[in-house]
Design a protein around this motif. Structure first.
Motif, PDB file in Angstrom:
ATOM      1  N   THR A  60       1.975  -6.541   5.948  1.00 35.28           N
ATOM      2  CA  THR A  60       0.536  -6.478   5.730  1.00 35.28           C
ATOM      3  C   THR A  60      -0.085  -7.870   5.789  1.00 35.28           C
ATOM      4  OG1 THR A  60       0.973  -4.650   4.237  1.00 35.28           O
ATOM      5  CG2 THR A  60      -1.228  -5.630   4.121  1.00 35.28           C
ATOM      6  N   TYR A  68      -3.063  -8.615  -3.095  1.00 32.45           N
ATOM      7  CA  TYR A  68      -2.232  -7.624  -2.388  1.00 32.45           C
ATOM      8  C   TYR A  68      -1.062  -7.276  -3.309  1.00 32.45           C
ATOM      9  CZ  TYR A  68      -4.902  -8.850   1.733  1.00 32.45           C
ATOM     10  OH  TYR A  68      -5.923  -9.050   2.627  1.00 32.45           O
ATOM     11  N   SER A 110       0.859  -1.186   0.000  1.00 32.62           N
ATOM     12  CA  SER A 110       0.000   0.000   0.000  1.00 32.62           C
ATOM     13  C   SER A 110       0.898   1.240   0.000  1.00 32.62           C
ATOM     14  CB  SER A 110      -0.882   0.028   1.254  1.00 32.62           C
ATOM     15  OG  SER A 110      -0.049   0.200   2.381  1.00 32.62           O
ATOM     16  N   SER A 132       2.454   1.835   3.409  1.00 32.08           N
ATOM     17  CA  SER A 132       3.631   1.058   3.816  1.00 32.08           C
ATOM     18  C   SER A 132       4.836   1.409   2.941  1.00 32.08           C
ATOM     19  CB  SER A 132       3.314  -0.425   3.939  1.00 32.08           C
ATOM     20  OG  SER A 132       3.419  -1.086   2.767  1.00 32.08           O
TER      21      SER A 132
END
Ligand code: PYC
Length: 416
Positions: A279, A168, A124, A127
């Motif tokens: 994550t 992800y 993300s 992060s």
């Protein structure tokens, strides 16, 4: 020929049980020692070794209620790195990495240190921002770290799904080339053997049941094998850090959580780099034997249990396959758990306390193994000289009362 000989020798030793040279001696438990260390893991053993090797303090007893290395030192996933978030953390862990690099020759024992490079994935923008922050702090402290993009991640780990359609997606990673792995029990055995040779007494199955304090000073410990008089006690335990500290009347801001890990069947070497996804709460490395070692974040409830759970394996498998779908056919061989003493700021507690002679090397959360050498070196200096070494000065217990926290949550492998 040499191999045939050693296989034969192994068979002979196994059948006769004779002529093994013990790695360390069993000595009588004396009624007094100038220094008693509670906890025979890498921290306690390293402290004993550096007390003897660096300061000439050899009359030291290391007590462990189980066997040496049977706690966190034998249950971690043996990852080494120094890519932390705070300046204090980076230089501290970097000294540890330096000691790990030179350990085989310092201890004359092969600890199988393997520099692999270490990747912390960002899924993300938030992060990725933390990775950039860490990279800048690392570089400013002379530590090799940089943020790389998905193509470079794919080059380093071809099995990684770096496609934009991944659930992800990998937006980038913090790449830390000096990171790696080591054989964790070899580190314990290496320190134990070297400490023993310098005169340290290693007492397994010796449980501390109480700490004697009189007039604000430590005067001894009680054990299941009788009392020991001593003016200096180091609490180098994990899992029982607060229980042991309570015995000296020193409460700790620590909560204990299990951390689970698992290992697969061995396969051909394909994964050189250590891979972490905060994550997805997963980290993975491949050992020299070919097994993949996986870990996750701590269990969601405080507990002293070291049992594995199905929830862990299910969650782990799902997350690993999101990162590397081609591992679907790998079989898990075993799983286990260790105990992690978590502090509010995800940084350890080291140094002297208000009880004279009672020292702490605790609160190691999920990052204690990699710090063993530097913690041992610094705690040995602290005990031998009575001065807190600069490198651990930020980690004192008083920081919680004074509000001087060392916020390392953003650099814990799976802290967020
Ligand atoms: O902090 O690098 C880390 C770590 C790895 C496994 C658990 N913690």
């Amino acid at each position: 020929m040499a191999e045939a000989y050693s296989a034969l020798a192994l068979l002979r030793h196994g059948v006769t049980g004779r002529s093994w040279t013990p790695m360390w001696r069993e000595r009588p438990l004396e009624r007094g020692y100038p220094v008693v260390i509670i906890g025979g893991g890498v921290h306690g053993l390293a402290t004993a070794y550096y007390l003897a090797a660096n300061h000439g303090v050899t009359n030291v007893a290391v007590l462990d209620k189980g066997y040496l290395g049977g706690g966190g030192s034998g249950r971690n996933t043996a990852i080494l790195r120094s890519n932390y978030l705070t300046v204090e953390g980076v230089r501290f862990y970097d000294r540890s990495l330096e000691l790990y690099r030179g350990m085989a020759s310092a201890l004359n024992f092969n600890v199988m240190f393997s520099r692999r490079g270490h990747l912390t994935l960002a899924h993300s923008d938030t992060s990725l921002r933390t990775m950039r922050w860490r990279a800048e702090v690392n570089k400013a402290s002379g530590v090799d770290s940089e943020v790389i993009g998905p193509d470079e991640v794919k080059r380093l780990v071809p099995e990684m799904d770096t496609s934009a359609t991944a659930r992800y997606p990998v937006l980038g990673a913090l790449h830390h080339p000096p990171g790696g792995i080591v054989r964790h029990d070899a580190v314990v055995w290496g320190y134990a053997r070297a400490a023993d040779r310098l005169g340290v007494h290693l007492h397994q199955h010796t449980e501390v049941t109480g700490i004697e304090v009189s007039g604000g000073r430590v005067t001894g410990v009680r054990t299941n094998r009788g009392p020991i008089a001593t003016p200096v006690v180091l609490n180098a335990t994990a899992g029982w850090a607060s229980t042991v500290s309570d015995m000296a009347g020193v409460p700790l801001p620590v909560q204990t959580f299990p951390l689970q890990a698992a290992v697969t069947e061995p396969v051909k070497p394909f994964l050189r780099t250590v891979v972490v996804s905060g994550t997805l709460h997963v980290y993975v490395s491949q050992t020299a034997r070919g097994e993949l070692v996986f870990g996750a974040s701590v269990d969601p409830f405080a507990s002293y249990s070291t049992r594995g759970s199905l929830e862990f394996t299910e969650g782990l498998a799902g997350h690993v396959l999101q990162l590397m779908p081609s591992l679907a056919k790998l079989r898990l061989l075993r799983q286990w758990a260790g105990l992690c003493d978590m502090t509010p700021d995800f940084a350890p507690v080291m140094g002297a306390t208000d009880v004279a002679g009672f020292f702490l090397d605790v609160g190691w959360g999920t990052y204690g193994f990699k710090a063993g050498p530097v913690a041992g070196e610094a705690m040995a200096e602290c005990i031998a000289t009575g001065q807190t070494p600069e490198i651990i000065s930020a980690f004192g217990l008083d920081r919680f009362a004074q509000g001087r926290l060392v916020g390392e949550k953003g650099a814990a492998a799976v802290g967020h």
